[in-house]
Enzyme design. Sequence first.
Site, PDB file in Angstrom:
ATOM      1  CE  LYS A  80      49.550  44.230  41.645  1.00  0.00           C
ATOM      2  NZ  LYS A  80      48.961  43.177  40.799  1.00  0.00           N
ATOM      3  CG  ASP A  81      49.086  39.383  42.495  1.00  0.00           C
ATOM      4  OD1 ASP A  81      48.127  40.074  42.096  1.00  0.00           O
ATOM      5  OD2 ASP A  81      50.226  39.441  41.992  1.00  0.00           O
ATOM      6  CB  SER A 123      42.903  45.612  37.087  1.00  0.00           C
ATOM      7  OG  SER A 123      42.178  46.070  38.198  1.00  0.00           O
ATOM      8  CG  LEU A 124      35.934  44.206  37.485  1.00  0.00           C
ATOM      9  CD1 LEU A 124      35.324  44.466  36.120  1.00  0.00           C
ATOM     10  CD2 LEU A 124      35.197  43.067  38.198  1.00  0.00           C
ATOM     11  NE  ARG A 125      42.480  48.164  42.010  1.00  0.00           N
ATOM     12  CZ  ARG A 125      43.308  49.069  41.511  1.00  0.00           C
ATOM     13  NH1 ARG A 125      42.990  50.353  41.522  1.00  0.00           N
ATOM     14  NH2 ARG A 125      44.471  48.697  40.977  1.00  0.00           N
ATOM     15  NE  ARG A 126      45.952  48.904  38.078  1.00  0.00           N
ATOM     16  CZ  ARG A 126      47.077  48.201  37.988  1.00  0.00           C
ATOM     17  NH1 ARG A 126      47.251  47.367  36.967  1.00  0.00           N
ATOM     18  NH2 ARG A 126      48.018  48.333  38.910  1.00  0.00           N
ATOM     19  NE  ARG A 143      46.463  38.184  32.619  1.00  0.00           N
ATOM     20  CZ  ARG A 143      46.345  36.849  32.685  1.00  0.00           C
ATOM     21  NH1 ARG A 143      45.266  36.265  32.248  1.00  0.00           N
ATOM     22  NH2 ARG A 143      47.318  36.112  33.202  1.00  0.00           N
ATOM     23  NE  ARG A 149      50.018  43.763  32.240  1.00  0.00           N
ATOM     24  CZ  ARG A 149      49.186  43.625  33.258  1.00  0.00           C
ATOM     25  NH1 ARG A 149      48.449  44.653  33.634  1.00  0.00           N
ATOM     26  NH2 ARG A 149      49.084  42.493  33.914  1.00  0.00           N
ATOM     27  CB  CYS A 237      42.833  40.265  45.056  1.00  0.00           C
ATOM     28  SG  CYS A 237      43.269  38.737  44.203  1.00  0.00           S
TER      29      CYS A 237
END
Length: 314
Positions: A80-81, A123-126, A143, A149, A237
């Site tokens: 994914k990266d 994550s912007l998507r999450r 982060r 986390r 991504c």
Amino acid sequence: MLLKIGTRRSPLAIAQTNYIASLIKAKHPDTEFSLHPIATIADKDRVSEFHQFGIIGVFSTEHEDQLTSGEVDIVVHSLKDLPTTLREGLVLAAVPERVDPRDVLCGSTLADLRQGARVGTGSLRRRSQILSLRPDVEVVPIRGNVGPRLAKINGDDGLDAVILAQAGLQRLGLEGATSELLDPILFPYAIGQGALGVQARDDNPTILSMLKDIEDPKARAEVDCERALLHALGAGCSLPVGASATWQGDRLFLHAQITAHDGSQRITASDDRPGREAVELGLVTAEALRLAGGVDVLEASYRSVGAHFKYVGA
């Protein structure tokens, strides 16, 4: 044969690299390995959110430098990266069997999150997707490695939950931290999530042949499909594009979603093709997202996260 492997320094990256080494060793017992850890741009900056870097490849640029200079023979990536466009002379040489690609909530289930709950993600998507399902929560940028986390839940940061990848938890033996596996139709995961990618130079047939031995054809078809989708949309991504590729017999089904940065809008598209047409499936699904207005949502996302971004399309 000594194989020099590039990797990030995080516990998850090292675990993933050792796993790839074990797969190669099982097929080629005489192979020995040396690990060459490196800190990427994103590893050095633990404060900025991913989309704030304003560049593509924040987890891969230094690794591609390692490969092109000959310092290492291969690099292990969380797929994914890895950007969909690779540096000239480099190839995605192997995609081993994929583990559970779904996103998870840790600390609470979606239904049990209180109104105003603080949910952590970098994550912007999450962030976009959780707001589309629970607009009443507060999303807090975080982060760091998986362990720190998780420690933010009910800690000094006062988070009610964090969103992580089930694959990372599995690889670290932390599946017990999962409160809820998120439905990939409602919460489609990152392109390539749950899959590992082994990158190599294209001029060493011996190494390329070794890596072909650890390839999983179904995992490769899934990620080729998802990456074709992302590439066709011209999105990096870190942008809010999610997908879910699943098998129905020998046919591959792709569900994809672009989500407005504030969660106010979701553009979805789905299609299926024979597995051998994985790339074509990604392309036609990307076109369906375009026709449904997905590009406008992506452009708005770029504008929302800073003027240093410019959406260039495919």
